[in-house]
Design an enzyme around this catalytic site. Sequence first.
Site, mmCIF file in Angstrom:
data_model
loop_
_atom_site.group_PDB
_atom_site.id
_atom_site.type_symbol
_atom_site.label_atom_id
_atom_site.label_comp_id
_atom_site.label_asym_id
_atom_site.label_seq_id
_atom_site.Cartn_x
_atom_site.Cartn_y
_atom_site.Cartn_z
ATOM 1 N N GLU A 116 0.854 -1.199 0.000
ATOM 2 C CA GLU A 116 0.000 0.000 0.000
ATOM 3 C C GLU A 116 0.892 1.252 0.000
ATOM 4 O OE1 GLU A 116 -1.620 0.844 3.878
ATOM 5 O OE2 GLU A 116 -3.449 1.728 3.052
ATOM 6 N N LYS A 132 -9.597 1.862 -2.055
ATOM 7 C CA LYS A 132 -9.755 1.276 -0.717
ATOM 8 C C LYS A 132 -11.150 1.530 -0.152
ATOM 9 C CE LYS A 132 -7.199 1.247 3.731
ATOM 10 N NZ LYS A 132 -5.941 1.709 4.354
ATOM 11 N N CYS A 192 -4.920 -2.995 2.843
ATOM 12 C CA CYS A 192 -4.617 -2.894 4.275
ATOM 13 C C CYS A 192 -5.795 -3.175 5.193
ATOM 14 C CB CYS A 192 -3.966 -1.550 4.582
ATOM 15 S SG CYS A 192 -3.189 -1.607 6.226
HETATM 16 N N1 CDV Z 1 -3.041 1.465 6.464
HETATM 17 C C1 CDV Z 1 -3.981 0.861 7.226
HETATM 18 O O1 CDV Z 1 -5.101 0.676 6.793
HETATM 19 N N2 CDV Z 1 -3.618 0.523 8.472
HETATM 20 C C2 CDV Z 1 -4.575 -0.007 9.392
HETATM 21 C C3 CDV Z 1 -4.465 0.656 10.722
HETATM 22 C C4 CDV Z 1 -5.591 0.322 11.652
HETATM 23 C C5 CDV Z 1 -3.206 0.490 11.421
HETATM 24 C C6 CDV Z 1 -4.517 -1.523 9.480
HETATM 25 O O2 CDV Z 1 -5.592 -2.119 9.567
HETATM 26 O O3 CDV Z 1 -3.435 -2.129 9.484
#
Ligand code: CDV
Length: 309
Positions: free
Chosen positions: A49, A126, A171
């Site tokens: 990401e 996303k 993510c």
């Molecule tokens: N970049 C992300 O989406 N990070 C999130 C947050 C909560 C740290 C994750 O779910 O890893």
Amino acid sequence: MPGSRTVTVAAAQMGPVQRSDDRSAVVARLVDLLHEAHRRGAELVVYPELALTTFFPRWFVEDITAADHWYERSMPNAATQPLFDEARRLGVGFCLGYALLGEDGRRWNVQTLVERDGSIVATYRKTHIPGHEHHEPDRPFQHAERYYFEPSPDGFGVWPAFGGRVGMMICNDRRWPESYRVMGLQGVELILCGYNTPIHYVPDPSQDILQGFHNALVMQAGAYQNGTWVVGVAKGGVEEGVDSLGQSMIVAPSGQIVAQALTTDDEVIVATCDLDWCTRYTGTLFDFDRYRRPEVYGRITSQRGVILS
Ligand code: CDV
């Protein structure tokens, strides 16, 4: 025994990208990772990401246009063209995460999937945007993704590519069972997911020690419950003082981890994914058409938060 439909996939984990690293230096790293993946037989390379920049939502700026330089205006562009050119020359496809600023001024956290011939398959935006909308000065670092990105209205697609059915998520999407299931219901066989996960979870530090466990838990469960391969790729290591999880992994439809990164730096892991393996699960225990009960799952789509009964 491998079936006829296999795709050799590389997870190209990256170590930190610092604020001062310019796009050309980052793209040179991506090309190095591409070469390593190609040497090891990969046909598809998955990057993290926001691979082209540092994880800039850790800083807040009052005027959002002061952050415009973190976003791409188009893909490919002059900075990323060397990656596109080299990948096409080698006949290797890739999936690249980056921030996109549209001509209409809207801001998205995206992944673009590129086929081996250089054609763009799709750009996924996303869905689940974590963190906060406003400056929170008491935090050791910001996670202002909800300030910098809109949540996608598209949902989760699945595209014919690489001889199979490929889906994407980014993510935080990987923590939500709905992400996998919406793709599972479209017959997904391979899910590609880049991530940036700080070890320190500010709202509840008791979760810090569990970051690796939770990362594996959600991707292994999502793979198994939907009979799909999952490729999770980190930007790890200490980036601008924030320590982030590595542990990139390739998970089989059985839920087993078949390859996992050993470092938190630039590192390539490779697995040959037999896409026909998916039916061992989607044709048996998780034969959706035979066993699912959508008529009693109404709350999943009609309700967002908890309603006490
Ligand atoms: N970049 C992300 O989406 N990070 C999130 C947050 C909560 C740290 C994750 O779910 O890893």
